[in-house]
Design a protein around this motif. Structure first.
Motif, mmCIF file in Angstrom:
data_model
loop_
_atom_site.group_PDB
_atom_site.id
_atom_site.type_symbol
_atom_site.label_atom_id
_atom_site.label_comp_id
_atom_site.label_asym_id
_atom_site.label_seq_id
_atom_site.Cartn_x
_atom_site.Cartn_y
_atom_site.Cartn_z
ATOM 1 N N GLN A 32 -53.325 -109.727 4.236
ATOM 2 C CA GLN A 32 -52.795 -111.082 4.113
ATOM 3 C C GLN A 32 -52.785 -111.452 2.635
ATOM 4 O OE1 GLN A 32 -55.290 -113.532 6.565
ATOM 5 N NE2 GLN A 32 -54.149 -113.067 8.418
ATOM 6 N N PRO A 33 -51.703 -111.189 1.962
ATOM 7 C CA PRO A 33 -51.650 -111.427 0.504
ATOM 8 C C PRO A 33 -51.762 -112.905 0.204
ATOM 9 C CG PRO A 33 -49.472 -110.937 1.356
ATOM 10 C CD PRO A 33 -50.428 -110.699 2.479
ATOM 11 N N LYS B 265 -45.347 -109.612 2.024
ATOM 12 C CA LYS B 265 -45.610 -108.209 1.748
ATOM 13 C C LYS B 265 -44.438 -107.372 2.228
ATOM 14 C CE LYS B 265 -49.682 -107.594 -0.156
ATOM 15 N NZ LYS B 265 -49.862 -106.826 -1.387
ATOM 16 N N THR B 266 -43.946 -106.520 1.323
ATOM 17 C CA THR B 266 -42.960 -105.526 1.749
ATOM 18 C C THR B 266 -43.724 -104.310 2.228
ATOM 19 O OG1 THR B 266 -42.830 -104.680 -0.502
ATOM 20 C CG2 THR B 266 -41.196 -106.340 0.151
ATOM 21 N N GLY C 220 -57.048 -100.953 7.916
ATOM 22 C CA GLY C 220 -57.327 -100.992 9.346
ATOM 23 C C GLY C 220 -56.699 -102.196 10.021
ATOM 24 N N MET C 221 -56.761 -103.385 9.360
ATOM 25 C CA MET C 221 -56.146 -104.585 9.945
ATOM 26 C C MET C 221 -54.637 -104.444 10.048
ATOM 27 S SD MET C 221 -58.345 -107.836 8.515
ATOM 28 C CE MET C 221 -58.213 -107.424 6.778
ATOM 29 N N ALA C 222 -54.048 -103.779 9.067
ATOM 30 C CA ALA C 222 -52.601 -103.555 9.140
ATOM 31 C C ALA C 222 -52.257 -102.726 10.366
ATOM 32 C CB ALA C 222 -52.122 -102.869 7.864
ATOM 33 N N PHE C 223 -53.072 -101.726 10.628
ATOM 34 C CA PHE C 223 -52.812 -100.889 11.802
ATOM 35 C C PHE C 223 -53.151 -101.614 13.118
ATOM 36 C CE2 PHE C 223 -52.134 -97.314 9.043
ATOM 37 C CZ PHE C 223 -51.287 -96.509 9.775
ATOM 38 N N GLU C 224 -54.041 -102.611 13.052
ATOM 39 C CA GLU C 224 -54.288 -103.409 14.261
ATOM 40 C C GLU C 224 -53.040 -104.153 14.675
ATOM 41 O OE1 GLU C 224 -57.589 -105.927 13.558
ATOM 42 O OE2 GLU C 224 -59.064 -104.299 13.487
ATOM 43 N N MET D 37 -44.615 -104.418 9.853
ATOM 44 C CA MET D 37 -45.867 -105.072 10.245
ATOM 45 C C MET D 37 -46.764 -105.121 9.013
ATOM 46 S SD MET D 37 -45.127 -105.548 13.382
ATOM 47 C CE MET D 37 -46.669 -106.235 13.915
ATOM 48 N N GLY D 38 -46.441 -106.064 8.078
ATOM 49 C CA GLY D 38 -47.219 -106.146 6.853
ATOM 50 C C GLY D 38 -46.880 -104.978 5.940
#
Length: 1758
Positions: free
Chosen positions: A178-179, A242-243, A330-334, A398-399
């Protein structure tokens, strides 16, 4: 000096530091990774790019390391050269020149430095002038260079650390989940960051720098400060979104959706990259240990051995950054994982589609599971799947992760396409097969229908086929339609059909039309053919009759009945005729079948049948002659022992029947008699053969047979039937039959004997563990063994009585002897076990063993033998084997003799204890043994103190539980009275309890005298609170009596009495003022009895004045119960009429006193007169008139213990004798309540027992013989009985028993006086007026309200109102007395009234108390808790239900026993459960009101068990007392001494039998009396009895008057709360739309009442029911039909679901509401068509129903 210690002031160091700063700054711009925020890459691309970038970074770091080392080396070389020049005399100008432009040339500097050093050495060697000072200067310079190198090393390490941190931070920013949106980080210079962070890269290095001179530290600070002037590096602001950085794919692997690469691989690779950062930084060498710089420092100086740079970087900050990178990745993959889950339905589609195969679909079609509709639905489904899959996105961001789904989409898409292809391939195949099958059948039918029959047979086939076609017409139409639908389905979805097949399909319709045309034509032409072929059939009949006649002529051939004819010839001839006639018979059957088919009257073939019968008989005659000869020959040669007698009899009977048939069917001839003679001759021998083949024949029987026939019979293969017949056994058939019968009977007896023996081989004793012991056993139930023994003995008697027993007599006598022995052993065994069980518990106590040593020794000898026998029985449990063990009978007899002696000695021992302390007679044996077995534990007597002493709840032993010092006695009300000094519980329990009894009397005498002396010294209002309650009442009466006699003896009696009356009134006013104030509960218990007695004293004064009594000798005064103090003996004396008593000094505590009415005075006089004449008293009258309480109150007045015992039909004379013995020796009174419930046989013995005691009293002896034992006699003892004449279960007393009691009739108490006194005692000032109104209210209520079984307006009901009124007055002091009384009367009575009676009762109150407004009582917290509990239970908080719960609570507060009365389904159980839950909830919330406590319920049905199982009984076999279920529950509740409330709930009908045993429980005694003499005192505060009953139709008034009533009318609750709760609990969880639940509830409201009214008004039921029964049936049916397993799909459109619910509700409505009507009503409904009327009650529910059809439509109605 400043230049010496500050590097920035030295040109050489200043230039090198500046250059190093520049190099460090340039290096800080470097990033150790090559990940761009705006560049998308795969994990593989990222790894390759990072590997390449790592090589570039390593080059940069290598260049950086080389540059710093070179710069430092150059500076050190220049510094040493400058030192050399100073040491060897160079000028400052030269120094300046030396430090000029050439100084920056490393080669020149190095060359010059080298030459300078050599030159210095040469000069030193040459001149030998090198001194210590030069050496010291060089060492000082080397130390300075060391600090310089340390500073540069510090700068390098700090730069590398910043490089590492920034690289990881930059990587984190790229990967941040979360930038930040608004926060833009400022640019940070690496050196500035080092200062601002304030931390040290070095742990140990910092310490090593501490000795550095202050100047050097200042120099370092200046160097760092100068770094702030550098240009900051620019850094772009972070974008708001975020790209994606990484690209991953979702794949389907082994039916799972997975990422490629997955999260773990990403984490691992990124972690390796971060570890690689440390590896790259680790390539830079530390300057302090660099080999090129070692020559510039002092070799003797201690050089820091610092670690690798990479090791210094792994601090907490580095770990935190590394963790953040992993966490964000890890959160990105969640998020990506959540996105992946959206593809699970498609994954499931693919998996499910794999089940779709050509073979599976073909099999489903064959089994009928797959129809065209299923194909259509599947095609649509697969098309929809394909459309959805084609519409899937190929990727989604996704992020930082771009999830690519292209490959997954390509995996999904072929699945539905493949299924569609399979269906497209299968449907044409199925269509072709179906078409070919159908069209072939049509073509074949056309051919047969268009053919013209030429013969009858062909026409018959034609007609049969035509009938089949007509019957199958609908089937063929359906098959035709199916084929058409098949091709239409393929056309609908564009499935290609081969041209040839489609062309053939085009001919289907014309061919089928041709078939139907041919069918119609065939039916038309059928009648024309029938007339033609019917004529042909007539000709066939005539021809057949001619042929039959010819055959009959042939059957008359003379050789057939000629006995001399050849058998084979005749059989061949008749067989040929038989075959011919059978052919003709078949032809006749065929003709009749054709005639039936043509609808032509069938022809009769009588001649054919007669001919057939004749030929069959003639053929059978010759066949029987031949077969019989062969059979008899075969039987004669057959071995006799192997002959099948049953088969023999069967064949003989068969031929005998054949003979009879031949005689009837054939003309007279010579052949039939021949056959008859042969069969008859053999038939005569058949009984003999049967008797000799009797399987019961033994060798002894054959010997008798041989003796009869005179020949020896050898049973071998030569012994055949022919041999037997040759022995002329027919001559002895009677004897043989007799022998066979004898054998049969013996065998039957043997079977009976064997059956008995076999049965006992399997019968085993049930051996149970005794209590909790593992190695001690007892016999369980022996009912089966006893029953088997009785059956066996009956069987053995039958066997021995038979005259055929002689052959087996020895075996019979042996078994019979064993059974008799077993019976004797079992009797002794059970007797021994009974006594052992009773005594084992007793003698297991060490104290009993110590007190009965000889008996203990004898018992344990028996104990050892019994346990040994039981262990052996357990190992060998066969009953007969165990019971016939040698020696056991003698052992058991000896044991029983010993146990009998022990038991007798034990009874004598207990009797000794009871005689020593007679109050033990009032305890059961078990209770007494419980005390005696714990003589060392003085506390063991505490639970039984209230049974021995009426007023003592427990003894005060002090705080030490092991103390033996007895300080005081404490009553149940909490009053404490000292017992004096030096009283100890030492020695035997009966000894120190006798001392307690003695000290009780002594203490009360002392306290009485003290109170007497203090009475005149202390104000009365203070005096009453300073002495025990018992003494307060007694001494007050003494002084009143003394003052009263003083007035009566005065000359002006009337004036004196008037003045004394005013004194009495004044004293009452003082007490009343005192009682309405703040008092402790004990103080109130003291004052209220005193007020009660004082009011009676005031009334006596008034009465004496009214009667004009003027002397102490007037009867008006003598009839009163008068108290005197005997100055001589210091005793209290009581007198009444001519009876005089000494005060008993029995401690009573602070118990209430009875209001004395004129009827009470009469009862007192009767009872005291009876005592004076040494008789008993017998108050009799209806329930609630005060019989028992008056007797008890007289005992309180005289200070005598009065034991109340509730009598029943389970009491025996032994128990009564023991009780009387205790009364005589203790000098106590007993009041036997319901005395006439005892059996008449027991009452006869009781009369003799009482007569013995009364004779001893009259004789004035101190000891007398009672039931064979001499006992002491205390003349204060008395026996009183109370009776309810005329009630159910009562016995008329024998005349000899009546003569021992003075009767007293107690019918109607003075309610007004009782109410007045009790109101006065509770502090009501206007008690007289209020009491009159209250009595009037009850009188009007009893007359004007309806007569109900549960209504009671007697004394107990009145008292409960008065108790409640007193409680309300103390709680609401601001209310007027009238309002308080109205509220008490309303709250006490309204709960039991029917709704109409409640309104009338309220009207009566309004008339009696006009103008009084009673405010509604607020039950706020209780009502709120009740509503909360109701909601928690899933019920409906209907106000009337909450009111009933509150009414139950209020009734519990004034009555110990409460009855919930009302029909089934009214909510009685729910009411008490919700009150239980509410009270528990309030206590858990720590409510201050003590009435709210945690509540426990103990529920039982008293009518489902026997009386013995309810209250307990003695086992007749073991003499063991077994507690009943009810007594056990009550005992458990009594044992719980906590403040928790215990409700014992009796859920079952109340009758006049079992409930009467609880009379003393439900009245003020609160005592349960058991048949074993035990009296269980219930806690009146924490316990309640609750009865849940339908009605009280068979309950006695004694029961009704003792209980508070709460009537629960079902009409108040109705069925709606139940149905609403059912909807919430059972229907709403089914995931039905709320609108549908609302609709279902609307159906209930619209139709249930109408249906119930219809059934009640127009029908009769098979089983009586209440309305809630019918609604319950309706809901159960609905619940079963709406269950998920029934296929109801609530996800369908609302209209479809509503129609389905309508139909289900209709079915459930009919069977739920009307399913209970009887057969007569059903017939009436059918005759009147009222089933339709019942259905029309729900008409209009279904929107689609036509007018008048109701829910199910007209067809369903019909």
């Amino acid at each position: 000096m400043l230049e010496k210690y500050l590097f920035t002031l030295n040109p050489i160091f200043e230039r090198s530091l500046s250059r190093i700063r520049d190099v460090c700054f340039e290096l800080s711009k470097l990033r150790l990774h090559d990940l761009k925020a705006n560049k998308l890459c795969t994990l593989q691309d990222f790894c390759i790019a990072q590997a390449q970038h790592k090589d570039r970074c390593l080059d940069h770091l290598s260049d950086f390391s080389t540059a710093t080392v070179d710069t430092v080396r150059q500076a050190c070389t220049s510094a040493l050269a400058q030192l050399e020049e100073r040491l060897f005399g160079r000028t400052g100008a030269e120094d300046t020149h030396a430090a000029g432009p050439d100084a920056v040339n490393p080669s020149k500097e190095a060359k010059r430095g080298k030459g300078g050093v050599l030159h210095a050495a040469k000069v030193e060697d040459d001149s030998s002038k090198f001194t210590y000072a030069v050496t010291a200067a060089k060492r000082s310079e080397q130390r300075r260079l060391l600090n310089y190198i340390r500073l540069v090393d510090y700068m390098v390490c700090d730069t590398l650390r910043v490089l590492l941190v920034d690289s990881i931070s930059d990587l984190l920013n790229v990967l941040r989940h979360q930038p930040p949106v608004t926060d833009i980080p400022l640019p940070v210079d690496p050196h500035m960051a080092r200062v601002s962070r304030g931390d040290s890269l070095y742990g140990e290095d910092a310490e090593m720098m501490s000795p550095t001179p202050v100047a050097i530290v200042v120099e370092a600070a200046e160097e760092l400060a100068a770094a702030e002037l550098l240009e900051p590096k620019p850094q772009a602001a972070v974008a708001k979104g975020k790209t994606p950085v990484f690209e991953v794919q979702i794949l389907m692997h082994e039916d799972l959706l997975v990422f490629s690469p997955n999260s773990e691989e990403f984490q691992e690779r990124v972690q390796l990259v971060i570890v690689g950062f440390l590896d790259m930084i680790g390539t830079v060498n530390r300057l302090l240990t660099h080999h090129e710089l070692k020559g510039f420092v002092d070799g003797g100086a201690e050089l820091e051995m610092s670690g690798n740079i990479a090791d210094m970087m792994t601090d907490d900050g580095h770990s935190k950054l590394t963790y953040d990178v992993r966490q964000n990745l890890g959160m990105a993959f969640e998020d990506a994982e959540e996105f992946k889950m959206t593809f699970l339905p498609y994954r499931d589609m693919v998996i499910d589609n794999r089940q779709v195969t050509m073979e599976a679909m073909r099999l489903q079609v064959e089994e009928g599971e797959r129809t065209l509709d299923r194909f259509r639905a599947d095609i649509r489904q697969f098309k929809a799947q394909h459309q959805k899959m084609m519409g899937l996105l190929e990727s989604r961001d996704m992020g930082i992760v771009r999830v690519s789904t292209l490959q997954l989409k390509n995996t999904f898409t072929p699945s539905p396409v493949k299924c569609l292809d399979l269906i497209a391939a299968l449907l044409p195949e199925l269509a072709a097969a179906r078409y070919q099958s159908f069209i072939a059948e049509i073509h074949e039918a056309n051919t047969k229908l268009l053919a013209i029959p030429g013969t009858v047979e062909e026409f018959v086939d034609f007609v049969n086929f035509l009938a089949q076609c007509v019957e199958r017409r609908d089937e063929l139409e359906a098959r035709y339609a199916e084929v058409v639908k098949h091709y239409e389905l393929m056309e609908e979805f564009g499935i290609t059909v081969p041209e040839i097949e489609f062309a053939a399909y085009q001919t289907l319709a014309p061919d089928f039309v041709s078939f139907k045309t041919a069918l119609d034509v065939a039916e038309t032409s059928k009648e024309e053919h029938v007339s033609k072929f019917a004529a042909d059939l007539s000709k066939d009949v005539e021809a057949l009759n001619r042929d039959v006649g010819a055959v009959r002529l042939q059957a008359q051939h003379e050789m057939i009945l000629d006995e001399s004819s050849d058998t084979d010839t005749v059989l061949s001839y008749t067989k040929e005729l038989l075959d011919t006639i059978q052919v003709h018979r078949q032809r006749a059957d065929q003709i009749k079948a054709y005639q039936k088919l043509f609808s032509v009257p069938p022809s009769r073939f009588d001649e054919l049948l007669a001919t057939c019968d004749e030929i069959e008989l003639k053929h059978g005659l010759w066949e029987s002659l031949q077969d019989w000869s062969e059979l008899t020959a075969k039987w004669s040669e057959h071995q006799f022992n192997l002959i099948d007698v049953a088969d023999l009899e069967e064949k003989v009977n068969k031929y005998n029947k054949m003979v009879m048939r031949l005689q009837r069917g054939l003309p007279p001839n010579k052949l039939v008699p021949i056959l008859q003679e042969k069969v008859h001759e053999f038939k005569e021998t058949l009984p003999v053969i049967t008797n000799l083949r009797n399987p019961a024949l033994k060798e002894r029987h054959w010997e008798k047979v041989q003796e009869q026939i005179g020949h020896k019979v050898v049973h071998d293969e030569t012994f055949t039937l022919g041999v037997l017949l040759s022995l002329k056994v027919m001559d002895h058939k009677e004897k043989i039959a007799q022998i066979s019968t004898e054998a049969t009977q013996e065998a039957a007896l043997g079977q009976l004997l064997q059956k008995v023996q076999s049965k006992w081989s399997f019968i085993e004793f049930t051996v149970n563990n005794y209590k909790e012991s593992k190695d001690i056993y007892i016999l369980g139930t022996v009912d089966e063994v006893t029953a088997a023994l009785e059956d066996s003995m009956v069987t053995m008697t039958t066997i021995t009585a038979s005259r055929f027993v002689a052959g087996i007599r020895n075996e019979v006598e042996k078994l019979e002897k064993s059974l008799r022995l077993f019976s004797d052993v079992l009797d002794e065994w059970l007797e021994c076990q009974k006594n052992w069980i009773y005594l084992e518990t007793i003698f297991s106590a060490p104290d009993i063993q110590r007190q009965l040593p000889f008996e203990s020794k004898a018992f344990f000898a028996v104990d050892k033998a019994f346990k040994d026998i039981m262990r052996r029985t357990r190992d060998r449990p066969n009953a007969l084997m165990a019971g016939t063990t040698p020696g056991w009978l003698e052992t058991f007899k000896k044991c029983n003799e010993t146990l009998e002696k022990v038991q007798k000695n034990l009874e004598d021992y207990l009797e000794t204890k009871r005689m020593a302390f007679p109050r033990f007679y009032f305890l059961s044996n078990d209770e007494l043994l419980e005390i005696l077995s714990q003589t060392k534990n003085v506390q063991a007597v505490q639970p039984h103190m209230s049974k021995c002493f009426d007023g003592i709840r427990r003894l005060d032993f002090g705080e030490d539980p092991k103390s033996i010092d007895i300080y005081a006695m404490i009553s149940g009300e909490g009053e404490r009275v000292s017992l004096g000094k030096n009283l100890k519980a030492r020695g035997n329990v009966e000894v120190w309890l006798t001392l307690v009894e003695s000290h009780m009397g002594t203490s009360l005498r002392r306290l009485a005298k003290m109170a007497l002396n203090k009475y005149v010294e202390t104000p009365r209002t203070e005096w009453v609170l300073q002495h025990p309650a018992q003494m307060v009442v007694t001494i007050s009466q003494i002084y009143w009596c003394q003052q009263m006699e003083d007035r009566l003896k005065s000359s002006e009696t009337h004036a004196a009495l008037s003045e004394f009356l005013e004194t009495n009134v004044a004293q009452l006013a003082e007490l009343t003022k005192l009682v309405v104030g703040e008092l402790l509960p004990l103080e109130r218990r003291i004052i209220v009895p005193l007020i009660t007695v004082d009011v009676h004293a005031r009334d006596i004064v008034e009465q004496l004045m009214a009667d004009g009594v003027g002397s102490t000798n007037d009867f008006g005064w003598l009839m009163q119960l008068r108290f005197y103090w005997d100055e001589v003996n210091d005793e209290v004396t009581i007198k009444q009429v001519n009876a005089q008593f000494q005060y008993g000094y029995e401690y009573l505590g602070a118990q209430p006193r009875l209001v004395v009415t004129p009827m009470t005075d009469r009862c007192y006089m009767t009872l005291t007169g009876a005592l004076h004449m040494n008789l008993g008293g017998s108050p009799a009258g209806p329930a609630g008139t005060g019989k028992t309480e008056t007797t008890k109150d007289l005992g309180k007045a005289l200070g005598v213990q009065c034991v109340v015992f509730n009598c029943g039909d389970n009491l025996d004379f032994k128990f009564m004798g023991k009780f009387f013995s205790g009364l005589a020796q203790a000098g106590a009174w007993a009041c036997f309540d319901e005395f006439n419930r005892i059996d008449i046989e027991v009452l006869s013995v009781v009369a003799q027992q009482l007569l013995t005691i009364q004779n001893a009293l009259k004789a004035g002896v101190s000891r007398f013989m009672f039931e064979g034992r001499e006992i002491r006699l205390i003349n204060t003892c008395g026996v009183f009985i109370t009776m309810n004449p005329g009630y159910a279960g009562r016995t008329e007393l024998p005349d000899n028993l009546k003569a021992l009691f003075r009767p007293m009739s107690m019918m109607v108490p003075d309610y007004a006086l009782v109410a007045e006194v009790m109101l006065f005692a509770e502090g009501f000032s206007d008690a007289k007026t209020l009491s009159r109104k209250m009595v009037k209210l009850y009188k009007l209520s009893s007359e004007q309200l309806s007569q109900q079984d549960h209504y009671d307006f007697g004394m107990r009901a009145l008292k409960s109102v008065l108790v409640m009124a007193g409680s309300l007055k103390r709680s609401d002091t601001h209310l007027s007395e009238a309002v308080v009384l109205i509220r008490a009367m309303r709250d006490s009575n309204l709960p039991k009234f029917l709704s109409d009676d409640a309104d009338l009762f309220s009207a009566i109150i309004t008339d009696l108390f006009p103008g009084e407004q009673v405010p509604e009582q607020d039950y706020g917290e209780l009502a709120h808790a009740i509503e909360q509990s109701i909601k928690t239970a899933g019920l409906q908080p209907k106000p009337v239900f909450v009111t009933k719960v509150v009414q139950l609570f209020e009734t519990f507060n004034v009555r110990f026993g409460v009855m919930l009365v009302g029909p089934t389904g009214g909510g009685k159980t729910c009411i008490y459960r919700q009150l239980q839950a509410a009270c528990t909830l309030l206590r858990e919330e720590r409510h201050p009101d003590e009435r709210y406590q945690i509540t426990h319920t103990y529920v039982l049905n008293p009518k489902c068990i026997k009386m013995g199982e309810l209250y307990g009984e003695y086992n007749l076999l073991t003499n063991e007392w077994t507690d009943g279920l009810g007594s056990t529950l009550i005992r458990q509740s009594v044992a719980d001494t906590t403040e928790d409330r215990k409700w014992v709930v009796f859920d079952g009908p109340v009758d006049a039998i079992w409930i009467e045993n609880m009379n003393t429980v439900l009245d003020d005694n609160c005592t349960l009396c058991l048949p074993n003499g035990e009296r269980i005192k219930l806690n009146g505060t924490t316990m309640r009895m609750l009865f849940e009953v339908q009605d009280l139709a068979v309950a006695s008034p004694a029961t009704v008057s003792r209980c508070g009533m709460v009537y629960v009318p079902p009409e108040e609750m109705g069925w709606q709360p139940y149905a609403r709760s059912w909807l919430d609990a059972q229907i709403t969880p089914l995931k039905i739309a709320p609108e549908m639940v609302t609709y279902l509830w609307q159906l209930f409201e619209d139709h249930v009442d109408r249906g119930i009214n219809f059934v009640r008004e127009k029908c009769k039921e098979s089983i009586p029911s209440v309305n809630i029964n019918l609604v319950t049936s309706l809901t159960f049916l609905l619940q079963s039909l709406l269950a998920p397993g029934k296929g109801v799909d609530f996800t369908k459109p609302a209209e479809l679901v509503q129609n389905l619910v309508n139909n289900i509700f209709s079915f459930s409505f009919i069977w739920g509401i009307g399913g209970n009507i009887n057969l007569e009503s059903q017939r009436w409904l059918r005759a009147k068509g009222s089933w339709a009327e019942l259905l029309i009650l729900t008409d209009g529910v279904a929107p689609a129903a036509k007018p008048g059809e109701g829910l199910l439509g007209r067809e369903t109605l019909i």
